[in-house]
Scaffold this motif. Structure first.
Motif, PDB file in Angstrom:
ATOM      1  N   THR A 165      73.382  56.672  23.323  1.00 45.00           N
ATOM      2  CA  THR A 165      72.103  57.003  23.952  1.00 45.00           C
ATOM      3  C   THR A 165      71.844  56.081  25.131  1.00 45.00           C
ATOM      4  O   THR A 165      71.389  56.503  26.198  1.00 45.00           O
ATOM      5  N   THR A 169      71.258  57.121  29.214  1.00 52.80           N
ATOM      6  CA  THR A 169      70.097  56.744  30.031  1.00 52.80           C
ATOM      7  C   THR A 169      70.512  55.810  31.166  1.00 52.80           C
ATOM      8  O   THR A 169      69.951  55.879  32.269  1.00 52.80           O
ATOM      9  N   ASP A 173      69.922  56.618  35.303  1.00 57.33           N
ATOM     10  CA  ASP A 173      68.762  55.853  35.745  1.00 57.33           C
ATOM     11  C   ASP A 173      68.624  56.031  37.259  1.00 57.33           C
ATOM     12  O   ASP A 173      69.529  55.671  38.017  1.00 57.33           O
ATOM     13  N   VAL A 247      69.414  66.348  30.363  1.00 55.17           N
ATOM     14  CA  VAL A 247      69.342  65.188  31.252  1.00 55.17           C
ATOM     15  C   VAL A 247      68.806  65.591  32.620  1.00 55.17           C
ATOM     16  O   VAL A 247      68.001  64.874  33.230  1.00 55.17           O
ATOM     17  N   TYR A 251      65.427  64.151  34.300  1.00 51.57           N
ATOM     18  CA  TYR A 251      65.451  63.537  35.633  1.00 51.57           C
ATOM     19  C   TYR A 251      64.451  64.218  36.566  1.00 51.57           C
ATOM     20  O   TYR A 251      63.665  63.551  37.254  1.00 51.57           O
ATOM     21  N   MET A 256      63.418  59.945  33.315  1.00 52.23           N
ATOM     22  CA  MET A 256      64.493  58.969  33.399  1.00 52.23           C
ATOM     23  C   MET A 256      64.035  57.626  33.966  1.00 52.23           C
ATOM     24  O   MET A 256      64.729  56.626  33.829  1.00 52.23           O
ATOM     25  N   ASN A 258      61.629  56.088  32.710  1.00 54.79           N
ATOM     26  CA  ASN A 258      61.163  55.394  31.500  1.00 54.79           C
ATOM     27  C   ASN A 258      59.819  54.704  31.723  1.00 54.79           C
ATOM     28  O   ASN A 258      59.604  53.553  31.309  1.00 54.79           O
ATOM     29  N   LEU A 271      61.032  57.445  27.933  1.00 49.19           N
ATOM     30  CA  LEU A 271      62.420  57.783  27.640  1.00 49.19           C
ATOM     31  C   LEU A 271      62.881  57.135  26.338  1.00 49.19           C
ATOM     32  O   LEU A 271      63.674  57.708  25.595  1.00 49.19           O
ATOM     33  N   SER A 275      64.573  59.114  23.344  1.00 49.18           N
ATOM     34  CA  SER A 275      65.850  58.653  22.794  1.00 49.18           C
ATOM     35  C   SER A 275      65.753  58.464  21.284  1.00 49.18           C
ATOM     36  O   SER A 275      66.675  58.820  20.546  1.00 49.18           O
TER      37      SER A 275
END
Length: 398
Positions: A165, A169, A173, A247, A251, A256, A258, A271, A275
């Motif tokens: 995971t 991420t 990022d 994903v 995004y 993404m 977070n 995020l 997760s």
């Protein structure tokens, strides 16, 4: 020889340990992990007198160094965020080292490895790792190298472990500075989902659209191929289609990043919350197609002719027809086995240089391919004379 397997209770590192038990000449193989219960389960399952367990917390530097002393090499299966800490411990303990990730934190310990006459090779799994061997195998046959395009498909659940995971991420990022391509002598920063390219992988994977990812090969190959005047290096990757769909949506909607949110008086990264859900959900733990697929294209010049080398790899099927390669293990064994191979090569003195080395400076591709072949993992090569448009297929490991 003695090896300490750091993070040995992890889903991938335990496959590396199994490979050491089956193929290596180590006299002592120590499973080292913070999770004592899982670590001892692995020892019990292997039923080999060479295998034992010790508990290690890499955040306790002094204790970790003391426990590592006396081992010839540390096979480091810890996560990206821990590799700086773990490598510092390995260097101070006077051991050789190898890990899966190779994102650069290890370089800070280079001078200590050199002082101790030891070697550390960061980033030796399937990718990075075997991909560099494939690229160098092709490049070594060429007078000049025009371009290298490394691609891979990692067909596994999006969150079968916390470290996986974290990798997901990390790679997408939006603020990550290391997502680069090498072009005309410069490293150029690109955003997530940059430069889509259709890659034909062998069956059962087929055609996949892949995007630039932050991987060590971009920088290591630029160094290794500088004398070949390489002009372009791109590294791409993909996961199962549903993973990529998720994903991309995360995004596009800003997840993404977070950003922190407040839930019932507690602050949490959005995020991080997703997760955690994925880690505990059926959707995060399963996928339809399991396995790994590498694809490396090298274009260059040989004897005045423009030539393309395409290398790809195959492995035992995940459908249950080959014992030990069922479902997720077709992925985890692909990643874990190369690290085990590198571990024994370093411990046996097959790597002569000291300090923190890139894989290209540590290993001979043919030797790695030969070891992979013993495990049922094959590297294939197709060579095309681009001017004449004729092609030749060969097995790179033979």
């Amino acid at each position: 020889m003695k090896v300490l397997c750091l993070g040995g209770a992890g889903r991938i590192c335990r496959e590396s340990i199994l490979d050491l038990v089956q193929y290596s000449s180590f006299e002592k193989i120590t499973v080292a992990d913070f999770n004592e219960a899982e670590g001892r389960k692995i020892v019990e399952s292997l039923r080999d007198p060479r295998v034992d367990f010790i508990q290690i917390n890499v955040h306790d530097h002094e204790d970790t160094v003391n426990k590592m002393r006396g081992y010839d090499i540390v096979m480091d299966g810890t996560t990206i965020t821990l590799n700086g800490l773990s490598t510092a411990c390995i260097a101070e303990a006077g051991c050789h080292g190898v890990n899966l990730n190779g994102f650069g934190a290890e370089e800070a310990s280079d001078h200590i490895f050199k002082q101790n006459g030891k070697t550390c090779v960061p980033g030796f799994g399937m990718t990075p790792g075997v991909t560099q061997m494939m690229a160098m195998h092709a490049a070594n046959q060429l007078d000049r190298v025009e371009s290298v395009r490394v691609s891979h498909g990692a067909f596994r659940p999006i969150a079968f472990s916390r470290s996986i995971t974290e990798t997901t991420t990390y790679e997408y990022d939006p603020l990550l500075p290391g997502r680069v391509v090498f072009e005309n002598g410069e490293f150029i920063q690109v955003p997530p989902f940059a430069r889509p390219r259709e890659i034909q992988l062998p069956e059962p994977y087929g055609k996949t659209v892949q995007y630039i990812i932050p991987h060590a090969e971009t920088k290591t190959l630029a160094t290794a191929l500088a004398d070949k005047h390489v002009q372009l290096i791109e590294v791409r990757g993909t996961w199962p289609a549903k993973n990529m769909q998720l994903v991309r949506a995360l995004y596009d909607w800003g997840f993404m990043r977070n950003d922190k949110i407040n839930v019932n008086g507690k602050e949490i990264g959005i995020l991080d919350c997703i997760s955690e859900y994925l880690f505990h959900s059926t959707e995060g733990q399963e996928t339809e197609l399991y396995g790994y697929s590498l694809h490396v294209e090298v274009i260059g010049e040989k004897d005045g002719q423009r030539v393309q080398h395409v290398l790809y790899h195959t492995h035992p099927a995940s459908d249950g027809s080959v014992e030990g390669w069922e479902k997720l293990r077709a992925y985890t064994r692909n990643v874990g086995i190369p690290m085990a191979i590198a571990t024994e090569m370093i411990a046996k003195g097959m790597v002569k240089k000291t300090g923190v080395l890139i894989p290209e400076d540590a290993f001979a591709p043919a030797e790695v391919f030969a070891e992979l072949e013993k495990r049922g993992i094959y590297i294939h090569e197709e060579i095309t004379q681009l001017d004449a448009q004729t092609s030749e297929s060969v097995q790179a490991s033979r």
